[in-house]
Every structure is written in C-alpha cells, then in structure tokens.
Design a protein around this motif. Structure first.
Motif, PDB file in Angstrom:
ATOM      1  N   ILE A 121       0.251 -12.167   1.864  1.00 49.07           N
ATOM      2  CA  ILE A 121      -0.520 -10.980   2.238  1.00 49.07           C
ATOM      3  C   ILE A 121      -0.180 -10.635   3.677  1.00 49.07           C
ATOM      4  CG2 ILE A 121      -2.843 -10.052   2.661  1.00 49.07           C
ATOM      5  CD1 ILE A 121      -3.901 -12.018   0.575  1.00 49.07           C
ATOM      6  N   VAL A 122       0.035  -9.349   3.953  1.00 46.57           N
ATOM      7  CA  VAL A 122       0.169  -8.885   5.326  1.00 46.57           C
ATOM      8  C   VAL A 122      -0.928  -7.837   5.550  1.00 46.57           C
ATOM      9  CG1 VAL A 122       1.997  -7.231   4.687  1.00 46.57           C
ATOM     10  CG2 VAL A 122       1.684  -7.891   7.079  1.00 46.57           C
ATOM     11  N   MET A 123      -1.772  -8.101   6.525  1.00 51.40           N
ATOM     12  CA  MET A 123      -2.967  -7.289   6.748  1.00 51.40           C
ATOM     13  C   MET A 123      -2.890  -6.536   8.063  1.00 51.40           C
ATOM     14  SD  MET A 123      -6.859  -8.654   7.419  1.00 51.40           S
ATOM     15  CE  MET A 123      -7.094  -9.260   5.749  1.00 51.40           C
ATOM     16  N   GLY A 124      -3.348  -5.286   8.042  1.00 49.03           N
ATOM     17  CA  GLY A 124      -3.446  -4.489   9.256  1.00 49.03           C
ATOM     18  C   GLY A 124      -4.834  -3.901   9.404  1.00 49.03           C
ATOM     19  N   ASN A 125      -5.074  -3.228  10.523  1.00 51.00           N
ATOM     20  CA  ASN A 125      -6.328  -2.513  10.714  1.00 51.00           C
ATOM     21  C   ASN A 125      -6.422  -1.423   9.653  1.00 51.00           C
ATOM     22  OD1 ASN A 125      -8.661  -1.347  11.762  1.00 51.00           O
ATOM     23  ND2 ASN A 125      -7.537  -0.159  13.278  1.00 51.00           N
ATOM     24  N   ASP A 126      -7.477  -1.455   8.840  1.00 51.73           N
ATOM     25  CA  ASP A 126      -7.503  -0.614   7.645  1.00 51.73           C
ATOM     26  C   ASP A 126      -8.729   0.292   7.612  1.00 51.73           C
ATOM     27  OD1 ASP A 126      -7.105   0.520   5.209  1.00 51.73           O
ATOM     28  OD2 ASP A 126      -7.150  -1.322   4.049  1.00 51.73           O
ATOM     29  N   ASN A 127      -8.566   1.536   8.077  1.00 50.81           N
ATOM     30  CA  ASN A 127      -9.685   2.485   7.989  1.00 50.81           C
ATOM     31  C   ASN A 127      -9.707   3.200   6.635  1.00 50.81           C
ATOM     32  OD1 ASN A 127      -7.544   4.284   8.294  1.00 50.81           O
ATOM     33  ND2 ASN A 127      -8.049   4.757  10.436  1.00 50.81           N
ATOM     34  N   GLU A 128      -8.897   2.691   5.694  1.00 54.26           N
ATOM     35  CA  GLU A 128      -8.937   3.163   4.304  1.00 54.26           C
ATOM     36  C   GLU A 128      -9.386   2.021   3.376  1.00 54.26           C
ATOM     37  OE1 GLU A 128      -4.923   4.457   3.754  1.00 54.26           O
ATOM     38  OE2 GLU A 128      -5.042   5.904   5.387  1.00 54.26           O
ATOM     39  N   LEU A 129     -10.105   1.069   3.927  1.00 58.80           N
ATOM     40  CA  LEU A 129     -10.512  -0.133   3.197  1.00 58.80           C
ATOM     41  C   LEU A 129     -11.396   0.206   1.999  1.00 58.80           C
ATOM     42  CD1 LEU A 129     -10.606  -3.261   3.120  1.00 58.80           C
ATOM     43  CD2 LEU A 129     -12.608  -3.125   4.618  1.00 58.80           C
ATOM     44  N   ASN A 130     -11.142  -0.502   0.893  1.00 60.27           N
ATOM     45  CA  ASN A 130     -12.023  -0.383  -0.280  1.00 60.27           C
ATOM     46  C   ASN A 130     -12.214  -1.767  -0.901  1.00 60.27           C
ATOM     47  OD1 ASN A 130      -9.731  -0.929  -2.031  1.00 60.27           O
ATOM     48  ND2 ASN A 130      -9.146   1.224  -1.794  1.00 60.27           N
ATOM     49  N   PHE A 131     -13.119  -1.857  -1.869  1.00 56.13           N
ATOM     50  CA  PHE A 131     -13.452  -3.165  -2.428  1.00 56.13           C
ATOM     51  C   PHE A 131     -12.295  -3.755  -3.224  1.00 56.13           C
ATOM     52  CE2 PHE A 131     -15.500  -6.315  -5.123  1.00 56.13           C
ATOM     53  CZ  PHE A 131     -16.292  -6.954  -4.194  1.00 56.13           C
ATOM     54  N   LYS A 132     -11.471  -2.915  -3.817  1.00 54.50           N
ATOM     55  CA  LYS A 132     -10.320  -3.419  -4.584  1.00 54.50           C
ATOM     56  C   LYS A 132      -9.423  -4.282  -3.713  1.00 54.50           C
ATOM     57  CE  LYS A 132      -6.073  -2.006  -6.959  1.00 54.50           C
ATOM     58  NZ  LYS A 132      -5.204  -2.766  -6.049  1.00 54.50           N
ATOM     59  N   LYS A 133      -9.155  -3.833  -2.484  1.00 50.98           N
ATOM     60  CA  LYS A 133      -8.296  -4.610  -1.585  1.00 50.98           C
ATOM     61  C   LYS A 133      -8.930  -5.964  -1.269  1.00 50.98           C
ATOM     62  CE  LYS A 133      -6.431  -0.472   0.662  1.00 50.98           C
ATOM     63  NZ  LYS A 133      -6.321   0.272   1.931  1.00 50.98           N
ATOM     64  N   ASP A 144      -1.899 -21.057  -2.352  1.00 54.76           N
ATOM     65  CA  ASP A 144      -1.360 -21.383  -1.032  1.00 54.76           C
ATOM     66  C   ASP A 144      -0.224 -20.417  -0.720  1.00 54.76           C
ATOM     67  OD1 ASP A 144      -0.814 -22.598   1.363  1.00 54.76           O
ATOM     68  OD2 ASP A 144       0.338 -24.242   0.479  1.00 54.76           O
ATOM     69  N   ILE A 145      -0.572 -19.248  -0.177  1.00 49.05           N
ATOM     70  CA  ILE A 145       0.429 -18.217   0.087  1.00 49.05           C
ATOM     71  C   ILE A 145       0.483 -17.898   1.581  1.00 49.05           C
ATOM     72  CG2 ILE A 145       0.151 -17.188  -2.198  1.00 49.05           C
ATOM     73  CD1 ILE A 145      -1.460 -14.940  -0.850  1.00 49.05           C
ATOM     74  N   ILE A 146       1.518 -17.168   1.966  1.00 53.13           N
ATOM     75  CA  ILE A 146       1.664 -16.706   3.350  1.00 53.13           C
ATOM     76  C   ILE A 146       0.556 -15.682   3.620  1.00 53.13           C
ATOM     77  CG2 ILE A 146       3.203 -15.581   5.003  1.00 53.13           C
ATOM     78  CD1 ILE A 146       5.491 -16.289   2.903  1.00 53.13           C
ATOM     79  N   TYR A 147      -0.055 -15.774   4.789  1.00 56.48           N
ATOM     80  CA  TYR A 147      -1.166 -14.866   5.116  1.00 56.48           C
ATOM     81  C   TYR A 147      -1.019 -14.460   6.579  1.00 56.48           C
ATOM     82  CZ  TYR A 147      -6.149 -13.424   5.472  1.00 56.48           C
ATOM     83  OH  TYR A 147      -7.324 -12.745   5.677  1.00 56.48           O
ATOM     84  N   ILE A 148      -0.653 -13.196   6.797  1.00 61.74           N
ATOM     85  CA  ILE A 148      -0.361 -12.677   8.138  1.00 61.74           C
ATOM     86  C   ILE A 148      -1.252 -11.481   8.428  1.00 61.74           C
ATOM     87  CG2 ILE A 148       1.431 -11.641   9.599  1.00 61.74           C
ATOM     88  CD1 ILE A 148       3.500 -12.971   7.690  1.00 61.74           C
ATOM     89  N   ALA A 149      -1.748 -11.389   9.660  1.00 64.82           N
ATOM     90  CA  ALA A 149      -2.534 -10.225  10.087  1.00 64.82           C
ATOM     91  C   ALA A 149      -1.996  -9.706  11.409  1.00 64.82           C
ATOM     92  CB  ALA A 149      -4.010 -10.590  10.220  1.00 64.82           C
ATOM     93  N   THR A 150      -2.028  -8.402  11.564  1.00 70.13           N
ATOM     94  CA  THR A 150      -1.430  -7.789  12.750  1.00 70.13           C
ATOM     95  C   THR A 150      -2.168  -8.108  14.033  1.00 70.13           C
ATOM     96  OG1 THR A 150      -2.687  -5.754  12.358  1.00 70.13           O
ATOM     97  CG2 THR A 150      -0.424  -5.855  11.483  1.00 70.13           C
ATOM     98  N   ASN A 151      -3.500  -8.210  13.973  1.00 69.25           N
ATOM     99  CA  ASN A 151      -4.277  -8.376  15.213  1.00 69.25           C
ATOM    100  C   ASN A 151      -5.651  -8.972  14.935  1.00 69.25           C
ATOM    101  OD1 ASN A 151      -4.730  -5.555  14.069  1.00 69.25           O
ATOM    102  ND2 ASN A 151      -6.393  -5.657  15.555  1.00 69.25           N
TER     103      ASN A 151
END
Length: 261
Positions: A121-133, A144-151
């Motif tokens: 998963i690569v995550m960013g600041n999400d002002n379009e966030l919904n429950f599905k995500k 056990d997967i790669i998990y990256i976030a921008t900030n």
C-alpha cells in the motif's frame, strides 16, 4: 553563517506563506528579496493530495509566480523511494486521483481496487477519502505487505481550522490493524538533502522554514541545517521545547523578512 547570508530557503507552504487562499503579509517581498540577493527558494511540502502542476496554479492564483522546478513534494520523494527499493512491485494507491496519476505517470504499477498480486500500500494525504479505501487497506494489512505513507502530519490547516492529514488516517488504520507505515516526507531529511544535492548548496548555506516543529523543523534538524519556526500556522511556542529545537523563532514571514533585510 548568519541568517542574512543563507542562499537556499526551503519553504513549507500551508501555515507558513499562506493559509488556504490567503497570502500572508510579507510573503511576496520575502521571495523577491531572496532572488534579488542571488539566492533561491524551494517549496517543500508534505501535502501529497495535489500534483506539482496543481501547486503552480495554486500559487499563481494567489499572486506567486512559480514553476514546477520551484517545488519538491512528498510524492516526489515517495516515487524515488519506491523506484529505489521496490521497482516492479504492485501497489494499492490510497490517495487522491491526482496522487494515483502521479504514481502512474512515474511508471509505478498501482491499482485502486483489490486485485491479485498487490505487494503493498502507498498512502498519501487523501481529501477524497471514503470507507471503501479504509476497508480495502484493512484487508490488505492482514498480510505482511509493504506499507508506505508520504507524510506523518496529523492535520492539514484550513481557513476554519484543521482537517485530518495522512498521519491521522495512518493512526486510524494502526488502531484497526496494528500496522504502521514507513513514512517518507518530513521529518525525515531525504527531501531536504535531495534539494541541496540537486541545486548544489552546502548545509550551512541552507535553512528550512515552517510552522510545524514535528515535521518542518525536525526535518531540517535531521538534515543538519538551520531552521526557522514561524507561529503563523499549527505550531505554538510550547512546541519549540523539544528534542529538535528550531534555530530561530518568528511570529510570521514578515518578521523573517525583516530579519534578513
């Protein structure tokens, strides 16, 4: 080297030079003075919800003439990190359409639905966030997967106060899954070091200016450069009493301008 002698000013944006669509007093004079003295400024932001092109348009709309070379975002840094560490892997993009498009344009294999072969998963600041995500991420993080976030920012400033940023959403997912991401942007020093290398400046010629101690100031501290903490955004004087104290503290960009004149 004194503050007046600095050559590269690494600038946070929201809460530092403007708030929403309101440009802070002194910003334009500050930017002009830096250029007049032969220096350079670079906008360094953790906000990954917009593309660099969108930031250029944003700044132009409030009176700042900018080009793409004036920016370095956490999305840029995240793309570089993935290409270096995880080239060829498939990622679920947890972010805005703009964020996903930037990853695609950079040649990263990303999807926005649960399909076979997702490596991380690569995550960013999400002002379009919904429950599905949120639900998709929780399902993926069972493995056990790669998990990256921008900030890691907790909040993003607005004219009325604050809204949750990437760090808050990551915290929510940690509560649900027990998994935390590897954060890329400030307070890590990579973006600032990349800027110094790209434009050929030494550490003592650079200064990081921002309104958050735990990201902006900490990134400068971790990069080994001087920092300026402004009180025009999220941060307060109490925040300055920390493990990564700022070199300078000013009320706003106008005071910084007066200090370098």
């Amino acid at each position: 080297m004194t503050l007046k002698d600095k050559k590269l000013f690494l600038l946070d944006m929201d809460g530092t030079i403007y708030l929403d669509n309101d440009l802070f007093d002194g910003t334009l004079e500050f930017l002009s003075l830096v250029k007049e003295r032969g220096g350079r400024y670079l906008f360094v932001t953790n906000n990954s919800s917009k593309s660099t092109d969108a930031y250029v348009k944003k700044l132009k709309s409030i009176g700042i003439d900018a080009c793409e070379d004036d920016f370095l975002t956490s999305t840029n840094a995240t793309i570089l990190y993935i290409k270096e560490k995880y080239q060829g892997r498939r990622f679920y993009s947890f972010g805005t359409e703009s964020f996903t498009q930037q990853l695609c344009d950079a040649g990263i294999d990303v999807v926005t639905d649960l399909v076979d072969g997702i490596d991380g998963i690569v995550m960013g600041n999400d002002n379009e966030l919904n429950f599905k995500k949120l639900e998709d991420a929780c399902k993926l993080l069972l493995n056990d997967i790669i998990y990256i976030a921008t900030n890691p920012d907790w909040v993003c400033p607005t004219a009325f106060g604050y809204v949750p940023d990437c760090g808050s959403v990551a915290e929510m997912l940690w509560r649900a899954t027990g998994k935390r991401p590897h954060f890329i942007g400030k307070p890590r020093p990579e973006m600032l070091l990349l800027a110094m290398e790209k434009f050929g400046y030494k550490k003592d010629e650079c200064v990081m200016l921002g309104d958050r101690v735990y990201t902006d100031i900490a990134s400068g501290y971790n990069a080994g450069i001087d920092t300026i903490f402004v009180l025009s955004g999220e941060g307060t004087m109490a925040d300055a009493e920390c493990e990564t104290p700022p070199t300078y503290i000013f009320e706003n960009i106008r005071q910084v301008l007066n200090a370098i004149k």
